[in-house]
Motif scaffolding. Structure first.
Motif, PDB file in Angstrom:
ATOM      1  N   UNK A 149       0.850  -1.185   0.000  1.00 13.96           N
ATOM      2  CA  UNK A 149       0.000   0.000   0.000  1.00 13.96           C
ATOM      3  C   UNK A 149       0.886   1.235   0.000  1.00 13.96           C
ATOM      4  N   UNK A 150       0.922   1.989  -1.091  1.00 11.55           N
ATOM      5  CA  UNK A 150       1.782   3.177  -1.146  1.00 11.55           C
ATOM      6  C   UNK A 150       1.351   4.279  -0.196  1.00 11.55           C
ATOM      7  N   UNK A 151       0.065   4.334   0.151  1.00 11.74           N
ATOM      8  CA  UNK A 151      -0.428   5.405   1.015  1.00 11.74           C
ATOM      9  C   UNK A 151       0.011   5.228   2.463  1.00 11.74           C
ATOM     10  N   UNK A 152       0.285   3.999   2.875  1.00  9.52           N
ATOM     11  CA  UNK A 152       0.682   3.743   4.255  1.00  9.52           C
ATOM     12  C   UNK A 152       2.104   3.218   4.370  1.00  9.52           C
ATOM     13  N   UNK A 153       2.778   2.985   3.231  1.00  6.73           N
ATOM     14  CA  UNK A 153       4.146   2.501   3.257  1.00  6.73           C
ATOM     15  C   UNK A 153       4.282   1.136   3.878  1.00  6.73           C
ATOM     16  N   UNK A 154       3.362   0.231   3.558  1.00  8.51           N
ATOM     17  CA  UNK A 154       3.351  -1.102   4.155  1.00  8.51           C
ATOM     18  C   UNK A 154       3.412  -2.177   3.074  1.00  8.51           C
ATOM     19  N   UNK A 155       4.283  -3.138   3.271  1.00 12.31           N
ATOM     20  CA  UNK A 155       4.373  -4.290   2.375  1.00 12.31           C
ATOM     21  C   UNK A 155       4.190  -5.533   3.228  1.00 12.31           C
ATOM     22  N   UNK A 156       3.273  -6.410   2.791  1.00 14.39           N
ATOM     23  CA  UNK A 156       2.891  -7.576   3.563  1.00 14.39           C
ATOM     24  C   UNK A 156       2.807  -8.799   2.648  1.00 14.39           C
ATOM     25  N   UNK A 157       3.290  -9.918   3.161  1.00 11.69           N
ATOM     26  CA  UNK A 157       3.174 -11.173   2.446  1.00 11.69           C
ATOM     27  C   UNK A 157       2.177 -12.087   3.137  1.00 11.69           C
ATOM     28  N   UNK A 158       1.310 -12.728   2.348  1.00 13.31           N
ATOM     29  CA  UNK A 158       0.277 -13.604   2.905  1.00 13.31           C
ATOM     30  C   UNK A 158       0.256 -14.937   2.164  1.00 13.31           C
ATOM     31  N   UNK A 159       0.024 -16.015   2.918  1.00 19.76           N
ATOM     32  CA  UNK A 159      -0.265 -17.302   2.299  1.00 19.76           C
ATOM     33  C   UNK A 159      -1.732 -17.284   1.863  1.00 19.76           C
ATOM     34  N   UNK A 160      -1.989 -17.617   0.596  1.00 25.94           N
ATOM     35  CA  UNK A 160      -3.330 -17.402   0.040  1.00 25.94           C
ATOM     36  C   UNK A 160      -4.099 -18.684  -0.247  1.00 25.94           C
ATOM     37  N   UNK A 161      -3.533 -19.833   0.025  1.00 27.99           N
ATOM     38  CA  UNK A 161      -4.289 -21.059  -0.167  1.00 27.99           C
ATOM     39  C   UNK A 161      -4.814 -21.202  -1.576  1.00 27.99           C
ATOM     40  N   UNK A 162      -6.128 -21.494  -1.702  1.00 27.40           N
ATOM     41  CA  UNK A 162      -6.711 -21.758  -3.018  1.00 27.40           C
ATOM     42  C   UNK A 162      -7.394 -20.541  -3.627  1.00 27.40           C
ATOM     43  N   UNK A 163      -7.110 -19.356  -3.096  1.00 23.99           N
ATOM     44  CA  UNK A 163      -7.748 -18.157  -3.632  1.00 23.99           C
ATOM     45  C   UNK A 163      -6.696 -17.179  -4.144  1.00 23.99           C
ATOM     46  N   UNK A 164      -7.154 -16.082  -4.699  1.00 20.99           N
ATOM     47  CA  UNK A 164      -6.311 -14.945  -5.043  1.00 20.99           C
ATOM     48  C   UNK A 164      -6.864 -13.720  -4.336  1.00 20.99           C
ATOM     49  N   UNK A 165      -6.019 -12.725  -4.169  1.00 20.48           N
ATOM     50  CA  UNK A 165      -6.466 -11.455  -3.616  1.00 20.48           C
ATOM     51  C   UNK A 165      -6.472 -10.400  -4.706  1.00 20.48           C
ATOM     52  N   UNK A 166      -7.447  -9.490  -4.604  1.00 25.99           N
ATOM     53  CA  UNK A 166      -7.547  -8.366  -5.512  1.00 25.99           C
ATOM     54  C   UNK A 166      -7.707  -7.074  -4.738  1.00 25.99           C
ATOM     55  N   UNK A 167      -7.624  -5.952  -5.439  1.00 20.73           N
ATOM     56  CA  UNK A 167      -7.753  -4.618  -4.847  1.00 20.73           C
ATOM     57  C   UNK A 167      -9.220  -4.214  -4.875  1.00 20.73           C
ATOM     58  N   UNK A 168      -9.800  -3.992  -3.705  1.00 24.98           N
ATOM     59  CA  UNK A 168     -11.236  -3.709  -3.615  1.00 24.98           C
ATOM     60  C   UNK A 168     -11.606  -2.321  -4.123  1.00 24.98           C
TER      61      UNK A 168
END
Length: 356
Positions: free
Chosen positions: A127-146
């Motif tokens: 997230x460029x607005x908060x300066x945060x980079x996070x890694x997540x295990x996603x299993x059988x799904x994908x993540x998108x930007x809401x």
């Protein structure tokens, strides 16, 4: 009353808005598939009830998937990288069988990369607005930007149940596409915010996310400013969207190294860690120690319930119990730690213990 969007506010501050492609929507059969998603046993702390957080969400400008995730990433060898300067930020991960660098100048236009590490599905999020980079295990799904923001922070959604997941909180909350998700927290993995020069020096065999993303983007220009040298949004007190709380103890964009667990939260000012090398504090009622790693300009936080003596050696090693260790390898329980802008951290963890 008309609420400004990220696009309008970027324009008002003289920063060109991100060009996102439209799209993506939801299939009507999203709830017919089970969500196999690695989560932690204890939920991470939330600053408010999930429904309250949902009510705080606001549009960031682009619609759902208007900032497109990278779902088929490709990687290149370091000798083929011609678009990074030595001081450009990259987000690095080194795990068994996978050493990768994700350039900030690519992720600023996508915010999420759905990838795998040696066959394990993961999502790398920024997230460029908060300066945060996070890694997540996603299993059988994908993540998108809401397309939504809470505390100026990216709200992700998973493409199986369409629940909302605020990035920093790493926990599901209700949203308009799923009003009753199971409230649980994601399993995370560490991404190191460092520079291309530092990462390549430590990992000359690294693979690097390619600009061949399948999207027409100008990866040579950051619409928010620059980290090399630091400027624009990242440098000023100006906000495009407000944080959840106002706390003027520090510059809003000052960087902290934050750690949180079910029993509390703790933050160390990053510039203080650079100076002191080793700092102590408490997470909840548990003593912790933070150690600086000058190989990457990062830090790690460990539980230290017995308050073992920990010191920094001249060669960058950490001394404890009569032995020396790399900063990321102390024989203590390490807590997931990441960079965040001060306003973003304190907005989600107002009861945090802060040391600097």
């Amino acid at each position: 009353m008309h609420r400004p969007t990220r696009r309008h506010l970027l324009a008002a501050t003289g920063i060109t808005a991100l060009a996102g492609c439209t799209g993506g929507g939801s299939g009507t059969d999203s709830f017919t598939r089970p969500l196999d998603l690695p989560t932690v046993d204890e939920r991470l702390p939330l600053p408010a009830e999930p429904a309250t957080l949902r009510d705080e969400a606001r549009s960031g400008g682009p619609p759902k998937d208007g900032i497109p995730s990278i779902d088929e990433p490709s990687f290149i060898d370091p000798d083929a990288v011609d678009f990074l300067d030595p001081g450009d930020p990259v987000f690095g991960v080194a795990s068994d069988g996978a050493i990768k660098a994700y350039p900030q100048k690519i992720l600023v236009s996508h915010e999420i990369v759905n990838d795998d590490l040696d066959g394990t599905p993961v999502s790398v999020t920024y997230c460029p607005l908060t300066g945060t980079v996070q890694g997540f295990y996603r299993g059988n799904t994908e993540f998108g930007v809401s397309g939504r923001l809470i505390n100026a922070n990216l709200v992700m959604y998973d493409r199986t149940t369409e629940a909302w997941w605020p990035q920093i909180l790493a926990t599901a909350i209700p949203g308009p596409w799923n009003e009753t998700p199971e409230v649980r927290s994601l399993r995370e993995f560490r991404l190191i915010w460092t520079t291309w020069e530092q990462w390549r020096e430590q990992h000359p065999e690294t693979q690097v996310l390619s600009t061949d993303t399948g999207h027409a983007k100008n990866y040579g220009r950051d619409p928010y400013g620059s980290y090399n040298p630091r400027g624009g949004y990242y440098e000023t007190e100006n906000m495009i969207f407000p944080g959840r709380v106002e706390d003027d103890r520090y510059h809003r964009k000052r960087v902290v190294m934050g750690a949180r667990a079910a029993d509390g939260a703790v933050a160390f000012l990053k510039d203080a860690l650079r100076e002191n090398r080793v700092m102590t504090g408490e997470l909840g009622n548990t003593p912790v120690v933070a150690v600086y790693d000058d190989r990457y300009d990062t830090a790690y936080v460990y539980r230290n319930p017995d308050e073992q003596s920990v010191s920094h050696e001249a060669d960058g090693q950490i001394a404890s119990g009569g032995s020396t260790y790399a900063p990321d390898a102390l024989p203590l329980s390490r807590i997931h730690t990441f960079d965040a802008m001060w306003f973003a951290w304190i907005g989600y963890y107002p009861e945090t213990n802060v040391y600097g």
